[in-house]
Scaffold this active site. Structure first.
Site: not given
Length: 574
Positions: A164, A238
């Protein structure tokens, strides 16, 4: 400018030396005897020719000077208009939080601390900045993570959630800045946390990262359709948090059967204890909920990693069946119950990654949920969950929890962020101002999808001269154990369709958890050859006759998940 200076010098010279004649021009000519002769013309001081000459010099000099100056100014303006690149902008943005903003007030840490709930406004610090993020935390997913740092520094959290830490988020955060933090910068997160990324495993060079911390990557799409079982080292990765380091000797799996109504009890299994149970194998494709998100982004921006069509892989998984383990615990069927999985990967508050599935899926022998310790007949690698990963065939990858350390039978779903505030689908009309994650079901079984692996977008494809065809290959898969029954392709926008040949396991429908590879030969018309390019569309059909939707506009959602519209690839014909 040089001519301008010369003409100015000429005027000065004229005023100082008016008694001299000046050389005006030389002409060349040939006499009758073809001998070249030079003729010189001279001007008198202040003569008409000389005045005209100087006037010409002045006019030309001024014109050239103006042209030079305006061009130079225009060049400077163009340079200014170009502006910094996105990389340069992001580099500057990463300095904002360590830059003192003199126009803002300064706060001490003890003044920030009381602002730790919406009632008092939510303040956080990052570097030297103090930020009021109340409005963001209340209206956006991930707000629960911000609340963990309410009234204190978010630096340690950003050390973990670095996916982020982008230009968009940095710009948004700086917009919430209300002041400066008194004192020195927060201690380096590497020093403070013992560098949580220092023991990351090595990865194959062909994996293309979507983010590096945590590491998320997919293989080149052109390699996916080459082998039915995806090589372990090329299987997409992932990760949501740093990869934990787990010793097989110290590994333990806690199992809480829930007690009470379902008759479960608590037990702890070692790695050797799990391996001593009957071994079961299942072929299952694992797909990230955000696979093909980058295509959906072309319709409208979404939040999430920009996955291509390679966030999927197919493997043979081996281990103990979860239904056997739970039955040994005395767990009884109950349609209202859930099974919660927790991993060893922890966030800065020591909360593990978590997810859950219905108990009915876990207890169903045909559900084939296993506690896997092997992947394609090899021990799991660290990136894929060593030593134990729960494999929940047919479900979104997020429920296949890696580094499994705890299983709980419970009345409610997992309260994990990834179960409650992520991996959910929404209407195309839902935006970040109206979204309510509590009203949407968590993704379990994935929808039918397919992708073209070769040829790749923009590639030059040679037509078979004998038959006038091109060869197309790809994969198809549907969640819930639904078998792929057909893959249709068109290269004329749906005027004609061609059915691909399938390569798949011979397994009954309902337990068809592996993917299907397909191959098709598409005819290329003379008109398409002349046009020079063609767009190929692919759509898959599963055993319930679910079909991929045609357009991403119809399934767009703000998280960019469940991206299963037609896969379209434009290529050049040679």
């Amino acid at each position: 400018m040089r001519l301008l200076r010369r003409s100015w010098a000429g005027l000065l010279y004229q005023r100082r030396h008016q008694h001299h004649r000046r050389f005006l021009v030389t002409t060349s000519g040939r006499s009758n005897g073809d001998r070249e002769e030079q003729q010189h013309k001279w001007s008198s001081p202040g003569s008409r020719p000389e005045q005209m000459l100087y006037a010409a010099f002045w006019a030309g000099g001024l014109t050239l000077g103006f042209h030079w100056l305006t061009n130079r100014h225009h060049h400077v303006l163009l340079e200014e208009q170009k502006g910094p690149t996105e990389e340069e902008q992001e580099a500057l943005a990463r300095l904002w939080h360590v830059t003192l903003r003199k126009e803002l007030p300064t706060y001490r840490a003890d003044q920030v601390e009381p602002h730790n709930c919406p009632e008092n406004r939510i303040w956080v610090t990052y570097g030297l900045g103090v930020y009021d993020v109340t409005d963001f935390a209340e209206n956006h997913p991930g707000g629960d993570k911000i609340l963990m740092a309410a009234g204190s520094a978010i630096d340690p959290f950003w050390a973990i959630y670095q996916q982020h830490n982008t230009l968009e988020v940095l710009e948004l955060l700086e917009g919430f800045r209300i002041g400066n933090l008194e004192g020195e910068l927060v201690t380096s997160v590497d020093d403070e946390l013992g560098s949580p990324w220092s023991q990351e495993p090595q990865r194959h060079a062909l994996l293309k990262p979507a983010s590096k911390r945590p590491f998320n990557a997919e293989p080149p799409i052109g390699l996916l359709a080459e082998q039915f079982y995806t090589p372990n080292e090329l299987f997409y990765v992932r990760n949501h948090l740093p990869v934990p380091v787990i010793s097989p000797e110290d590994y333990e799996l806690e199992i809480d059967g829930g007690g009470g109504g379902v008759g479960g009890k608590e037990q702890t299994l070692t790695l050797e204890g799990i391996k001593a149970l009957p071994k079961h194998s299942v072929t299952a494709a694992i797909m990230c909920g955000g696979n093909r998100r980058s295509e959906m982004t072309k319709v409208k921006a979404v939040k999430g990693l920009s996955w291509g069509a390679g966030a999927v892989g197919n493997a043979k998984w081996s281990g103990a069946r979860l239904c056997d383990v739970l039955k040994q615990q005395g767990v009884q069927p109950d349609e209202a119950k859930h099974v919660i999985f927790e991993g060893a990967d922890l966030d800065p508050t020591s909360h593990p990654y978590g997810a859950s599935i219905p108990l009915s899926k876990a207890l169903d022998p045909r559900g084939d949920v296993i506690l896997a310790y092997e992947m394609n007949d090899e021990p799991l690698s660290r990136d894929h969950g060593y030593p134990i990963r729960v494999i929940v065939p047919g479900t979104v990858g997020a429920r296949n929890v890696k580094w499994l350390t705890r299983i709980v039978v419970a009345d409610q779903e997992s309260d994990s962020h990834w179960q409650q505030n992520d991996y959910k689908g929404f209407s195309p009309s839902t935006d970040w101002d109206t979204v309510d994650f509590g009203k949407s079901e968590a993704i379990q079984a994935m929808p039918v999808t397919s992708a073209i692996c070769t040829p790749q977008p923009g590639s030059r494809v040679k037509v078979d001269d004998d038959e006038g065809h091109i060869t197309v290959r790809g994969y198809a898969w549907s969640g819930g154990g639904r078998k792929i029954v057909r893959v249709d392709l068109t290269n004329d926008e749906g005027l004609s369709w061609h059915v691909a040949e399938l390569e798949q396991e011979d397994i009954p429908d309902g337990r068809h958890y592996g993917w299907s590879l397909w191959t098709a030969r598409l005819p290329i018309s003379e008109a398409q050859r002349k046009a020079g390019d063609v767009e190929i569309w692919a759509k898959a059909v599963d055993s319930a006759y679910n079909v991929q939707p045609e357009k991403f506009e119809h399934i767009w959602n703000l998280r960019g998940v469940l991206a299963n519209a037609y896969h379209k690839v434009k290529v050049k014909i040679v």
